[in-house]
Scaffold this motif. Structure first.
Motif, short mmCIF file in Angstrom:
data_model
loop_
_atom_site.label_atom_id
_atom_site.label_comp_id
_atom_site.label_asym_id
_atom_site.label_seq_id
_atom_site.Cartn_x
_atom_site.Cartn_y
_atom_site.Cartn_z
N ASN A 83 11.35 14.54 -8.80
CA ASN A 83 12.69 14.40 -8.18
C ASN A 83 14.31 15.17 -8.52
OD1 ASN A 83 11.09 12.87 -6.82
ND2 ASN A 83 12.54 10.63 -7.23
N HIS A 86 14.94 19.11 -7.93
CA HIS A 86 14.99 19.74 -6.95
C HIS A 86 16.05 20.50 -6.72
CE1 HIS A 86 13.65 16.12 -3.76
NE2 HIS A 86 13.12 15.91 -4.82
N TRP A 114 9.65 13.44 -3.78
CA TRP A 114 10.87 12.01 -2.08
C TRP A 114 11.38 12.91 -1.51
CZ3 TRP A 114 9.61 6.97 -2.54
CH2 TRP A 114 8.48 6.53 -3.29
N ALA A 117 16.83 13.09 -4.98
CA ALA A 117 17.55 14.27 -5.64
C ALA A 117 18.23 12.84 -6.72
CB ALA A 117 18.12 15.19 -6.01
N TYR A 118 17.35 13.37 -8.32
CA TYR A 118 17.89 12.59 -9.53
C TYR A 118 19.01 13.55 -10.28
CZ TYR A 118 14.67 8.57 -8.15
OH TYR A 118 13.54 7.58 -7.03
N TYR A 140 17.25 18.25 0.55
CA TYR A 140 15.83 18.38 -0.09
C TYR A 140 15.48 19.92 1.14
CZ TYR A 140 15.96 15.27 3.89
OH TYR A 140 16.13 14.79 5.05
#
Ligand code: A2P
Length: 315
Positions: A83, A86, A114, A117-118, A140
């Motif tokens: 994540n 991304h 996943w 996004a982090y 995404y």
């Protein structure tokens, strides 16, 4: 050695129907587990950057190649983009790090782990002081376009998604030049994913079940949590077939055409989980297993609740 059954994707690639999950495998245990699994006959190894053990998986792979037990093209290796990578400019770099760790020059399948996004270029789980995750607003669909480039460059043979819901998959399909071949999601009788699987089938997307045994070793298990492997209705079916509860759970997926990736680091259990092709479940017993469905999701990712791309309805 018996050739493991495969599931064919729309692009012609074939994914072994049973593989080895490495999600909760400790770095000190996973090398031996992968070597044992390959010797038993497993031809699919499911990895991810965030598992923190890809180097150790890579050691096993180079050893089995060097010993001539299998060739690179005989095994199907999956990994997943984490994540925090991304953002389009980070995607290829992240894949290359995974390839270096696994000591490979291509992957068979690369998934977006996943949809959320982090915050980039920080820890894998960037958190505020109160423990909540710091998000990034990367979409995404922009990440997907980068995965397409990786496939065009030959760094990965196929691309797919993990932990995406139906609407999110639709959004990817609406912009995709290259369609996802596979969706990997949590799936077991307490969360049988029938609706999502039917949707994927209608779009020509194959499905992989993670946590097929209910992940009894999950680090976030709470006292009093129901244990799928000990469900009396399941153990009753297992006794009838003279099989273990785990074998029934794995056969349940295979009978639905779902790829299944049980995790084990124990040689006997690796063997047991692979020995599921000498019986079939009756339609009555499959219906009983289907009736367990109770939205029993294990991995809810509560720390990321509030993210606009959080995929689950448990919010
Ligand atoms: P171990 O690695 O010691 O074998 P899941 O794939 O659903 O995440 O479940 C993995 C967990 O289930 C691990 O704790 C693994 O332990 C255990 N496990 C794997 N195979 C079996 C089996 N055949 N019977 C019981 N437990 C199993």
């Amino acid at each position: 050695m018996v050739k493991v059954r495969t599931v064919k994707c729309f692009n012609g690639i074939e994914i072994p129907i049973i593989g080895l999950g490495t999600g909760n495998s400790k770095p000190g245990e996973v090398t031996q587990a992968v070597k044992d699994a390959i010797k038993i006959g497993y031809r699919l190894i499911d990895c991810a950057y965030v598992y923190g053990n890809e180097k150790e998986v890579g050691e096993a792979l180079s050893a089995v190649f060097a010993e001539g037990i299998v060739k690179r093209e005989d095994v199907f290796i999956t990994s997943k983009l984490w994540n925090t990578f991304h953002r389009p400019d980070l995607v290829e770099k992240a894949l290359k790090e995974t390839l270096t760790n696994l000591k490979l020059d291509y992957l068979d399948l690369y998934l977006i782990h996943w949809p959320m996004a982090y915050k980039e270029e920080a820890e894998l789980f960037p958190r505020r002081e109160d423990g909540t995750i710091i998000f990034s607003d990367v979409d995404y669909v922009d990440t997907w376009k980068e995965l397409e480039k990786l496939q065009e460059k030959g760094l990965v043979k196929s691309i797919g998604l993990s932990n995406f819901n139906e609407k999110q998959i639709e959004r990817v399909l609406s912009i995709a030049k290259i369609k996802p071949v596979n969706l990997q999601v949590e799936c077991h009788p307490y969360l049988n994913q029938k609706k999502l699987i039917d949707f994927c089938k209608s779009k020509g997307i194959t499905v992989t079940a993670y946590s097929p045994l209910g992940s009894p070793d999950r680090p976030f298990a709470k006292p009093g949590d129901v244990e799928l492997l000990k469900d009396p209705k399941l153990t009753g079916i297992a006794a009838k077939y003279n099989k273990s509860p785990a074998q029934i759970l794995l056969r349940f997926q295979v009978d639905r055409g779902i790829i299944v990736i049980p995790k084990s680091v124990n040689k006997n259990r690796l063997q047991q989980n692979f020995d599921i092709f000498d019986f079939t479940l009756s339609s009555e017993d499959l219906a009983v297993l289907d009736s367990f469905n109770c939205n029993g999701r294990i991995l809810k990712l509560e720390a990321a609740i509030g993210h606009p791309h959080h995929p689950f309805e448990t919010q």
